[in-house]
Design an enzyme around this catalytic site. Structure first.
Site, PDB file in Angstrom:
ATOM      1  CB  THR A  18      -0.916  -0.008   1.246  1.00  0.00           C
ATOM      2  OG1 THR A  18      -1.806  -1.100   1.114  1.00  0.00           O
ATOM      3  CG2 THR A  18      -1.714   1.273   1.375  1.00  0.00           C
TER       4      THR A  18
ATOM      5  CB  SER B 243       2.648  -8.219   0.859  1.00  0.00           C
ATOM      6  OG  SER B 243       1.573  -8.214   1.763  1.00  0.00           O
TER       7      SER B 243
HETATM    8  N1  ASP Z   1      -2.627  -5.491   0.438  1.00  0.00           N
HETATM    9  C1  ASP Z   1      -1.523  -4.681   0.874  1.00  0.00           C
HETATM   10  C2  ASP Z   1      -0.277  -5.535   0.883  1.00  0.00           C
HETATM   11  O1  ASP Z   1      -0.038  -6.264   1.805  1.00  0.00           O
HETATM   12  C3  ASP Z   1      -1.783  -4.093   2.212  1.00  0.00           C
HETATM   13  C4  ASP Z   1      -0.682  -3.224   2.754  1.00  0.00           C
HETATM   14  O2  ASP Z   1       0.290  -2.916   2.119  1.00  0.00           O
HETATM   15  O3  ASP Z   1      -0.816  -2.811   3.891  1.00  0.00           O
HETATM   16  O4  ASP Z   1       0.469  -5.502  -0.053  1.00  0.00           O
END
Ligand code: ASP
Length: 342
Positions: A15, A60
């Site tokens: 994010t 991720s």
């Molecule tokens: N979906 C995102 C990830 O883990 C969430 C984040 O970065 O906080 O890549």
């Protein structure tokens, strides 16, 4: 902070580097240049900051052992040139990556700090700026000329946690992580206060990177009503080498005959069974109740107070070591990188 410190920033995605697609309202990975535009303060640091960015930033959820190896290789290749490393990573699987790297990087004596954010860097209320700036400061911090944090750690929302003790527990709060069974390594307020007794001592010896990981592992989370057909089919999966049994309370499981026989059969087939608790904190103590004594007697291994993230990555690492099942079982019960209390 010494002015000559050299820090390598490894941008993998998450994010922190995302932007909102206005049409679909979806968050999509964006190019790393975005970060420099959004945090011009980075240029003001009294240290040398270099950047390696993944060509295709990852959410991720798409992280996997192959990409952990890529990160470990970047660290190995740049180890002598830099004083510390900051990895920008999605928060969803950050605790898996930090746990995995802790096992892969043996004899680590420099900081490897993972951070990310809950809100994209482009949003006014982003938590990403503070996280990134402080993570860099921590990666560069010295005491008596030596790095203060010679280990893999996660910095998020004013707290620094040991990487293999950490768990993402909240998808909403900026304070998304916790380290339920181990004290925080540092707290950032007006000053960054380091909890020196809790920080790993630097180890002598050359960095040794372990690239062999074996992911033939499954989590088996128990629940009242779990049935024989499902358990047998999981334990009979081709190539299965280890099962992480997520048990109740201090390591308790049903005593029904079919369940005990299924586990015994798996252990007989050289499948390792590691017992960790479903509770958020506390530890497995096999033998404390009748409902865990049988597990102990048949050779299920107690995972102590390990997080599930540490348990699965420790198993991947140990199974990759090409050593005997007996030796792996012994090492599972020892703290290798500060991942468990002994
Ligand atoms: N979906 C995102 C990830 O883990 C969430 C984040 O970065 O906080 O890549």
């Amino acid at each position: 902070m010494a002015s000559q410190q050299q820090i390598l920033l490894i941008y993998t995605g998450g994010t922190i580097g995302m932007v909102e697609d206005y049409a679909s309202k979806q968050l999509l990975p964006f190019n790393f240049n975005h970060l420099y535009v959004q945090i011009p303060e980075l240029k003001k640091f009294d240290l040398k900051l270099s950047v390696v960015a993944f060509e295709k930033p990852l959410d991720s959820s798409n992280m996997n052992p192959g990409i952990w190896k890529k990160m470990a290789k970047i660290i190995e290749d740049n180890y002598s040139k830099y004083d510390g490393f900051v990895i920008l990573h999605g928060s969803d699987t950050m605790a898996y990556t930090s746990s995995a790297l802790s096992f892969m990087l043996e004899n680590l004596s420099k900081p490897v700090i993972l951070t990310g954010s809950q809100l994209p860097i482009g949003k006014i209320r982003t938590d990403g700026k503070e996280n990134l700036i402080t993570a860099i400061e921590i990666a560069a911090a010295l005491k008596d000329g030596k790095p203060i944090i010679p280990e893999v750690a996660i910095y998020f929302e004013y707290e620094l946690y040991r990487g293999n003790r950490t768990h993402k527990y909240n998808s909403e709060y900026f304070d998304a992580f916790e380290s339920p069974n181990y004290p925080v390594l540092a707290e950032a307020g007006v000053n960054i206060n380091y909890n020196l007794p809790a920080i790993k001592k630097a180890v002598a010896g050359k960095l040794k990177v372990h690239y062999d990981l074996d992911e033939n592992i499954v989590f088996l989370k128990l629940f009242p009503g779990i049935n024989e057909a499902i358990v047998s089919s999981i334990l009979g999966a081709p190539g299965l080498r280890a099962v992480i049994l997520e048990t109740f309370g201090s390591g308790n499981a049903p005593t029904e005959k079919w369940f005990i026989s299924a586990l015994e059969k798996a252990i007989g087939a050289k499948i390792i069974i590691l017992n960790i608790t479903q509770c958020n904190s506390g530890r497995v103590e096999q033998g404390r109740y009748e409902t865990s004594a049988q597990l102990k007697n048949m050779g299920v291994i107690g995972g102590g107070d390990m997080t599930s993230e540490a348990a699965v990555t420790k198993l991947m690492f140990l199974l990759g070591q090409k050593t005997s099942v007996g030796e792996i079982k012994k090492l599972l019960q020892k703290s290798l990188r500060g991942e468990m209390g002994e």
